[in-house]
Design a protein around this motif. Structure first.
Motif, PDB file in Angstrom:
ATOM      1  N   ASN A  32       0.794  -1.234   0.000  1.00 60.67           N
ATOM      2  CA  ASN A  32       0.000   0.000   0.000  1.00 60.67           C
ATOM      3  C   ASN A  32       0.828   1.287   0.000  1.00 60.67           C
ATOM      4  O   ASN A  32       0.529   2.238   0.717  1.00 60.67           O
ATOM      5  N   SER A  33       1.867   1.298  -0.765  1.00 63.65           N
ATOM      6  CA  SER A  33       2.609   2.513  -1.124  1.00 63.65           C
ATOM      7  C   SER A  33       2.991   3.398   0.062  1.00 63.65           C
ATOM      8  O   SER A  33       2.455   4.486   0.263  1.00 63.65           O
ATOM      9  N   PRO A  34       3.928   2.956   0.902  1.00 64.96           N
ATOM     10  CA  PRO A  34       4.381   3.836   1.988  1.00 64.96           C
ATOM     11  C   PRO A  34       5.035   5.089   1.431  1.00 64.96           C
ATOM     12  O   PRO A  34       5.633   5.074   0.345  1.00 64.96           O
ATOM     13  N   THR A  35       4.939   6.175   2.175  1.00 57.23           N
ATOM     14  CA  THR A  35       5.529   7.447   1.749  1.00 57.23           C
ATOM     15  C   THR A  35       6.761   7.813   2.564  1.00 57.23           C
ATOM     16  O   THR A  35       7.573   8.611   2.110  1.00 57.23           O
ATOM     17  N   GLU A  36       6.897   7.239   3.778  1.00 59.08           N
ATOM     18  CA  GLU A  36       8.036   7.572   4.636  1.00 59.08           C
ATOM     19  C   GLU A  36       8.501   6.326   5.385  1.00 59.08           C
ATOM     20  O   GLU A  36       7.739   5.380   5.560  1.00 59.08           O
ATOM     21  N   TYR A  37       9.758   6.366   5.820  1.00 63.06           N
ATOM     22  CA  TYR A  37      10.285   5.294   6.661  1.00 63.06           C
ATOM     23  C   TYR A  37      11.043   5.908   7.826  1.00 63.06           C
ATOM     24  O   TYR A  37      11.428   7.078   7.809  1.00 63.06           O
ATOM     25  N   MET A  38      11.268   5.093   8.859  1.00 58.94           N
ATOM     26  CA  MET A  38      12.081   5.497   9.998  1.00 58.94           C
ATOM     27  C   MET A  38      12.968   4.306  10.372  1.00 58.94           C
ATOM     28  O   MET A  38      12.503   3.167  10.417  1.00 58.94           O
ATOM     29  N   ALA A  39      14.250   4.564  10.612  1.00 60.77           N
ATOM     30  CA  ALA A  39      15.196   3.501  10.958  1.00 60.77           C
ATOM     31  C   ALA A  39      16.073   3.963  12.110  1.00 60.77           C
ATOM     32  O   ALA A  39      16.437   5.133  12.198  1.00 60.77           O
ATOM     33  N   SER A  40      16.428   3.022  13.004  1.00 62.45           N
ATOM     34  CA  SER A  40      17.230   3.382  14.173  1.00 62.45           C
ATOM     35  C   SER A  40      17.814   2.122  14.782  1.00 62.45           C
ATOM     36  O   SER A  40      17.268   1.026  14.629  1.00 62.45           O
ATOM     37  N   GLU A  41      18.926   2.281  15.500  1.00 66.05           N
ATOM     38  CA  GLU A  41      19.456   1.193  16.317  1.00 66.05           C
ATOM     39  C   GLU A  41      18.780   1.160  17.684  1.00 66.05           C
ATOM     40  O   GLU A  41      19.048   0.260  18.481  1.00 66.05           O
ATOM     41  N   GLU A  71       0.397   3.484   9.973  1.00 65.33           N
ATOM     42  CA  GLU A  71       1.809   3.228  10.250  1.00 65.33           C
ATOM     43  C   GLU A  71       1.986   1.737  10.461  1.00 65.33           C
ATOM     44  O   GLU A  71       1.187   1.086  11.133  1.00 65.33           O
ATOM     45  N   SER A  72       3.045   1.182   9.897  1.00 62.09           N
ATOM     46  CA  SER A  72       3.274  -0.256   9.988  1.00 62.09           C
ATOM     47  C   SER A  72       3.785  -0.635  11.372  1.00 62.09           C
ATOM     48  O   SER A  72       4.135   0.214  12.197  1.00 62.09           O
ATOM     49  N   GLY A  73       3.860  -1.956  11.598  1.00 63.74           N
ATOM     50  CA  GLY A  73       4.558  -2.451  12.761  1.00 63.74           C
ATOM     51  C   GLY A  73       6.062  -2.321  12.569  1.00 63.74           C
ATOM     52  O   GLY A  73       6.548  -1.908  11.517  1.00 63.74           O
ATOM     53  N   VAL A  74       6.817  -2.671  13.613  1.00 60.80           N
ATOM     54  CA  VAL A  74       8.279  -2.550  13.593  1.00 60.80           C
ATOM     55  C   VAL A  74       8.896  -3.904  13.256  1.00 60.80           C
ATOM     56  O   VAL A  74       8.477  -4.936  13.774  1.00 60.80           O
ATOM     57  N   ILE A  75       9.896  -3.886  12.383  1.00 58.55           N
ATOM     58  CA  ILE A  75      10.638  -5.090  12.026  1.00 58.55           C
ATOM     59  C   ILE A  75      12.120  -4.782  12.205  1.00 58.55           C
ATOM     60  O   ILE A  75      12.527  -3.615  12.219  1.00 58.55           O
ATOM     61  N   SER A  76      12.943  -5.801  12.379  1.00 56.71           N
ATOM     62  CA  SER A  76      14.365  -5.551  12.610  1.00 56.71           C
ATOM     63  C   SER A  76      15.216  -6.626  11.941  1.00 56.71           C
ATOM     64  O   SER A  76      14.728  -7.694  11.577  1.00 56.71           O
ATOM     65  N   ASP A  77      16.501  -6.316  11.801  1.00 59.50           N
ATOM     66  CA  ASP A  77      17.476  -7.264  11.283  1.00 59.50           C
ATOM     67  C   ASP A  77      18.811  -6.949  11.935  1.00 59.50           C
ATOM     68  O   ASP A  77      19.029  -5.838  12.447  1.00 59.50           O
ATOM     69  N   THR A  78      19.713  -7.921  11.957  1.00 63.33           N
ATOM     70  CA  THR A  78      21.019  -7.736  12.577  1.00 63.33           C
ATOM     71  C   THR A  78      22.125  -7.968  11.562  1.00 63.33           C
ATOM     72  O   THR A  78      21.940  -8.675  10.561  1.00 63.33           O
ATOM     73  N   ILE A  79      23.279  -7.378  11.840  1.00 64.17           N
ATOM     74  CA  ILE A  79      24.479  -7.588  11.031  1.00 64.17           C
ATOM     75  C   ILE A  79      25.679  -7.425  11.942  1.00 64.17           C
ATOM     76  O   ILE A  79      25.616  -6.698  12.952  1.00 64.17           O
ATOM     77  N   PHE A  80      26.767  -8.116  11.651  1.00 66.06           N
ATOM     78  CA  PHE A  80      27.966  -8.093  12.489  1.00 66.06           C
ATOM     79  C   PHE A  80      29.025  -7.232  11.813  1.00 66.06           C
ATOM     80  O   PHE A  80      29.426  -7.499  10.678  1.00 66.06           O
ATOM     81  N   ILE A  81      29.475  -6.176  12.509  1.00 62.45           N
ATOM     82  CA  ILE A  81      30.536  -5.320  11.978  1.00 62.45           C
ATOM     83  C   ILE A  81      31.881  -5.961  12.296  1.00 62.45           C
ATOM     84  O   ILE A  81      32.200  -6.207  13.466  1.00 62.45           O
ATOM     85  N   PHE A 141      21.978   3.656   5.423  1.00 65.14           N
ATOM     86  CA  PHE A 141      21.917   3.791   6.877  1.00 65.14           C
ATOM     87  C   PHE A 141      23.331   3.667   7.421  1.00 65.14           C
ATOM     88  O   PHE A 141      24.114   2.832   6.962  1.00 65.14           O
ATOM     89  N   ALA A 142      23.677   4.513   8.405  1.00 65.28           N
ATOM     90  CA  ALA A 142      25.012   4.491   9.012  1.00 65.28           C
ATOM     91  C   ALA A 142      24.952   3.765  10.350  1.00 65.28           C
ATOM     92  O   ALA A 142      24.299   4.221  11.288  1.00 65.28           O
ATOM     93  N   LEU A 143      25.615   2.609  10.430  1.00 60.17           N
ATOM     94  CA  LEU A 143      25.700   1.879  11.686  1.00 60.17           C
ATOM     95  C   LEU A 143      26.598   2.612  12.667  1.00 60.17           C
ATOM     96  O   LEU A 143      27.511   3.340  12.261  1.00 60.17           O
ATOM     97  N   SER A 144      26.370   2.433  13.948  1.00 60.32           N
ATOM     98  CA  SER A 144      27.226   3.047  14.958  1.00 60.32           C
ATOM     99  C   SER A 144      28.612   2.423  14.892  1.00 60.32           C
ATOM    100  O   SER A 144      28.777   1.222  14.647  1.00 60.32           O
ATOM    101  N   PHE A 145      29.632   3.238  15.141  1.00 56.43           N
ATOM    102  CA  PHE A 145      31.025   2.815  14.994  1.00 56.43           C
ATOM    103  C   PHE A 145      31.377   1.737  16.015  1.00 56.43           C
ATOM    104  O   PHE A 145      30.884   1.719  17.128  1.00 56.43           O
ATOM    105  N   GLY A 146      32.262   0.832  15.619  1.00 59.22           N
ATOM    106  CA  GLY A 146      32.759  -0.198  16.516  1.00 59.22           C
ATOM    107  C   GLY A 146      32.790  -1.542  15.819  1.00 59.22           C
ATOM    108  O   GLY A 146      32.868  -1.631  14.591  1.00 59.22           O
ATOM    109  N   VAL A 147      32.753  -2.624  16.615  1.00 60.00           N
ATOM    110  CA  VAL A 147      32.667  -3.982  16.089  1.00 60.00           C
ATOM    111  C   VAL A 147      31.568  -4.712  16.839  1.00 60.00           C
ATOM    112  O   VAL A 147      31.131  -4.289  17.902  1.00 60.00           O
ATOM    113  N   GLY A 148      31.101  -5.836  16.257  1.00 51.39           N
ATOM    114  CA  GLY A 148      30.083  -6.641  16.916  1.00 51.39           C
ATOM    115  C   GLY A 148      28.731  -6.510  16.255  1.00 51.39           C
ATOM    116  O   GLY A 148      28.578  -5.905  15.193  1.00 51.39           O
ATOM    117  N   THR A 149      27.727  -7.090  16.892  1.00 53.58           N
ATOM    118  CA  THR A 149      26.382  -7.146  16.327  1.00 53.58           C
ATOM    119  C   THR A 149      25.674  -5.807  16.463  1.00 53.58           C
ATOM    120  O   THR A 149      25.694  -5.187  17.520  1.00 53.58           O
TER     121      THR A 149
END
Length: 863
Positions: A477-486, A525-535, A504-512
């Motif tokens: 249904n054609s979202p117009t905006e997004y919001m992303a955060s750690e 407004e949609s629900g919140v979804i998340s994903d992880t990545i290891f720096i 998106f700029a991840l916070s500096f350092g190492v780890g998940t």
């Protein structure tokens, strides 16, 4: 012989031969003195300032440099270790711009200053203590809503604090805890309190207490804003069939003659709360006062009982003012059926009124008769989210084991029902055989709702070297905006124009790192979804090959040392090496991970509890100090609650405060560098390369065997710093000359590119990139990467290598994947640092693996 000392290199030369002929001349006379000054006293002036006196006149700029003072102790409260400014000419006033002391607790000041002629302060008289001055937090703007409440009622208690607190305040009502309702508000708070059965009628005592960030405690007590009153559960009449609505009957009672006149007893017909006709009903209650035939008086009470769940227990209570006092007077001297009463009419109770209330006139009495069938009465509450409503009764009051009434969640136009909050998926529900309170919400969503159908960081990658990633997503249904955060609460984010793959700029350092994501359109407004990545650390891949190791004998290399010779061929298999020195933030991330797993120890081998002790790690017979984090020279510190953070240091321009996040880690031993490598390997699921349970922590996964992270060998380090395939460069930035626009080192003075006021004078990783301009001297940097693209391989900090040191190791001829001698007393360090003038690529520094210096760091390698 030469060794690295705390102050740098010590070079000792001894020669024998002819002696020089000498002459001398005498000066005039003048006084001299080497008496060290003493810190005589310190006293608190305000919550943010101390007055200090010394035994003699002191010298500048030593006396006015904030970094030459440090405070500690419980009394230091939330003050930073160093003051922000020093004023006066003796006594001197040390002032902090933020924080405060803890009142009445001991604060100790340590000074590292010189007198007017340069004598350093007496180390045994360089500190003094006093009692701190602190300001207690003030709680005000107290508002209680509603001002009156009965048992089960919910009261909002709002107030503000004059300053930020260390945690949330404690709020009690009549000694019972209230619950915080607005988590995350720093100075404005709202608590909820549910009135309990133990709360006596009348004025309630509200007590608020809290501790500010410095440890000062404050409180506020109020006994006027909340009144606990007697109250009955008011049930909507629509719940009861008209035939079962309670009848209130007021009847004229027997006038009885007393010494002071005639009184009237008035009867109240009462029943327990009812739901769906299931609760017991008391009706047709009558009473009469009469002669008991034995020279006294009695009250005969009759009533009818309709109780589907009989038998019931009966209680009787008296009000002396028509019910206004809440039926607080007991009726105890009775005979007749009070226990196990069955359904039926004409039940009789005889009350010996004179035994309970002798010689008393009660002109406006009411009596309460209550039947209790022993079953719990539960509350069923059905509410609707936005976009719908509830058809049916809510709330409902249902006796234990009985059934509630049917309710239906009805959607508004352009909405549809999704589910109840307890997981029931049918819009119409009836709760049967009730045995607990029920409070559920019907959830509705817009027919035009936007929902996220997929979300992945970098299309689902497990690791990343780059902090810049893409948030690949699809939505309906054609979202117009997004919001992303750690942050799961998105406290640091704002709505941005929608994109299916925003950056998106991840916070500096190492780890998940976890990234939370949501979208919206004009309708929802949609629900919140998340994903992880290891720096993972940024590493450079170096292909297999042979290079010439050792100094060139040209230029600055001509003045090198014999242990850098002979030049010999070294064959290396392919490997990776860190593009940058390991930074303070990266070390903090790994150290916090290790703390959470119980890996950190104190000097006795016990659990590390931030007792001021340095940090140790290893096995029972192989425990070594890894970090002197309690030193002010260390670029990291323990912030509490399992978190390590980089320190801040003051530099140019003006009094800029620099966070040491991207500065190299320092004050770690060789063991501290190895522990980082092993723990980072564990975090990423790789095989650790060192055995930290054996003496000296041997390398058990050596190159070219594939494994986790490790320290580079001496040969791997020099190959990455100096060799371009044909030429061996004297300095690790593809140059045969050294200069302050290419390297952070000590020439005629320290380069100190940021003009830091306290040691170590480190610079951020890759500061010398051809873009940055050093504020200390307005120096434009030159891009100074090594031949393979690694930064700071000359200068900034020395770097631990894996190898034990041997002065004759190079005499072994050609080598393949050398890892140094099998044993030794000292480990090799390479590259020079901010404290040193010699930063040649071939220069072999040495020091004990247990040593910690503010000029030694490290970078990682991997096969």
């Amino acid at each position: 012989m030469y060794r690295l000392l705390a102050s740098g290199w010590l070079i000792l030369a001894v020669s024998f031969g002819a002696y020089a002929v000498t002459g001398s001349g005498d000066s005039g006379t003048s006084p001299l003195e080497t008496v060290p000054p003493m810190l005589q006293s310190v006293s608190a002036v305000t919550e943010r300032s101390l007055s200090v006196t010394f035994s003699e006149a002191m010298g500048t700029p030593s006396i006015t440099t904030p970094g030459n003072y440090a405070v500690f102790g419980d009394g230091s409260g939330s003050l930073s270790p160093n003051p922000d400014s020093i004023s006066g000419n003796g006594p001197y006033v040390l002032t902090w711009s933020a924080g405060e002391m803890r009142h009445g607790e001991t604060v100790t000041l340590v000074a590292d200053v010189q007198d007017a002629v340069g004598n350093p302060i007496d180390p045994f008289n360089s500190s003094a203590s006093t009692s701190g001055i602190g300001v207690a937090p003030v709680f005000d703007n107290l508002v209680v809503n509603p001002a009156q409440a009965s048992i089960g009622g919910v009261v909002d208690i709002s107030f503000s604090s004059s300053e930020a607190l260390n945690g949330n305040p404690n709020v009690t009502v009549n000694g019972h805890a209230a619950t915080l309702a607005n988590t995350g508000k720093s100075v404005n708070f709202t608590y909820e309190y549910t009135v309990q059965e133990e709360d006596a009628p009348g004025a309630a005592s509200i007590l608020i207490s809290g501790i500010d960030e410095a440890g000062n405690s404050g409180s506020l007590e109020n006994t006027t804003l909340l009144d606990i009153v007697e109250g009955e559960l008011e049930l909507p009449l629509r719940w009861f069939p008209s035939a079962l609505v309670l009848a209130l009957a007021i009847i004229a009672a027997l006038a009885f003659r007393r010494r002071k006149g005639v009184g009237l007893l008035v009867l109240l017909v009462l029943a327990a709360p009812m739901a769906l006709g299931q609760a017991p009903t008391v009706s047709n209650v009558e009473f009469v006062q009469q002669d008991n035939g034995e020279g006294g008086t009695e009250v005969v009470i009759t009533y009818d009982l309709d109780a589907p769940n009989a038998p019931c227990d009966i209680t009787v209570a008296l009000s002396k003012d028509g019910g206004a006092d809440g039926f607080i007077y007991p009726v105890t001297s009775v005979t007749g059926g009070l226990a196990g009463v069955a359904t039926g009419a004409g039940h009789t109770i005889t009350w010996d009124i004179a035994s309970d209330y002798s010689n008393e006139e009660i002109p406006n009495a009411r009596i309460r008769v209550t039947a209790d069938d022993g079953l719990e009465l539960y509350t069923l509450v059905y509410t609707a989210s936005a976009g719908g409503s509830i058809r049916g009764d809510s709330p409902q009051y249902v006796a234990e084991g009985n059934d509630g009434a049917e309710v239906t969640a009805e959607a508004d136009a352009n909405y549809h029902f999704v589910s109840w909050s307890d997981g029931i998926l049918t819009a119409t529900r009836q709760d049967l055989d009730v045995d607990a309170d029920i409070n559920v919400t019907a959830n509705f969503v817009s027919d035009f709702l936007t929902e996220i159908t997929s979300f992945a960081i970098n299309t689902g990658s497990v690791t990343t070297m780059a902090l810049g990633v893409t948030l690949d997503n699809t939505a309906t249904n054609s979202p117009t905006e997004y919001m992303a955060s750690e942050s799961s609460d998105f406290s640091d984010a704002s709505w941005t124009a929608y994109n299916t793959a925003p950056s998106f700029a991840l916070s500096f350092g190492v780890g998940t790192r976890t990234v939370y994501f949501k979208v919206r359109n004009a309708s929802s407004e949609s629900g919140v979804i998340s994903d992880t990545i290891f720096i993972v650390p940024d590493t450079i891949s170096i292909s297999a090959g042979t290079f010439e190791m050792g100094r060139t004998l040209l230029g600055d290399d001509a003045n090198g040392y014999s242990d850098e010779l002979p030049v010999h061929s070294v064959e290396l298999s392919a490997y990776q090496i860190g593009r940058y020195e390991v930074t303070s933030k990266e070390y903090c991330d790994v150290l916090g991970w290790a703390l959470a797993r119980g890996y950190l120890m104190d000097s006795e081998g016990g659990e590390w509890l931030n007792s001021g002790d340095s940090i140790y790690a290893g096995g029972p017979s192989a425990r070594y100090r890894i970090v002197v984090n309690d030193s002010t020279d260390c670029n990291i510190q323990y912030a509490g609650e399992g978190v390590f953070t980089p320190r801040k240091r003051v530099g140019l321009p003006g009094t800029t405060k620099y966070l040491m996040s991207t500065h190299p880690m320092d004050m770690e031993s060789w063991y501290g560098a190895v522990a980082f490598c092993n723990w980072l390997s564990e975090m990423q699921g790789l095989t650790p390369c060192y055995d930290m349970t054996a003496e000296n922590w041997p390398l058990i996964v050596a190159p070219p065997t594939s494994g986790g992270y490790r320290l580079p060998t001496e040969a791997e380090w020099e190959r990455a710093a100096a060799w371009d395939g044909e030429k061996h460069w004297i300095y690790g930035f593809t140059s045969d000359l050294i200069s302050s626009n290419c390297c952070n080192y000590k020439g005629s003075t320290w380069t100190n590119p940021l003009g830091l006021t306290t040691t170590p004078y480190t610079s951020p990783r890759a500061w010398f990139d051809g873009v940055n301009v050093s504020p200390n001297g307005n120096v434009t940097t030159v891009n100074s990467a090594s031949p393979v693209g690694a930064y700071d391989m000359s200068g900034n900090v020395w770097e631990w290598c894996h190898d034990w040191y041997s002065s004759t190791y190079y005499r072994g001829g050609s080598m393949t994947n050398p890892t140094g001698p099998d044993s030794g007393e000292q480990r090799v360090i390479r590259g020079g640092g901010w404290y040193d003038g010699s930063c040649r690529s071939a220069h072999r520094g040495i020091t004990s693996p247990s040593s910690t210096f503010n000029s030694i760091g490290f970078r990682i390698a991997k096969s």
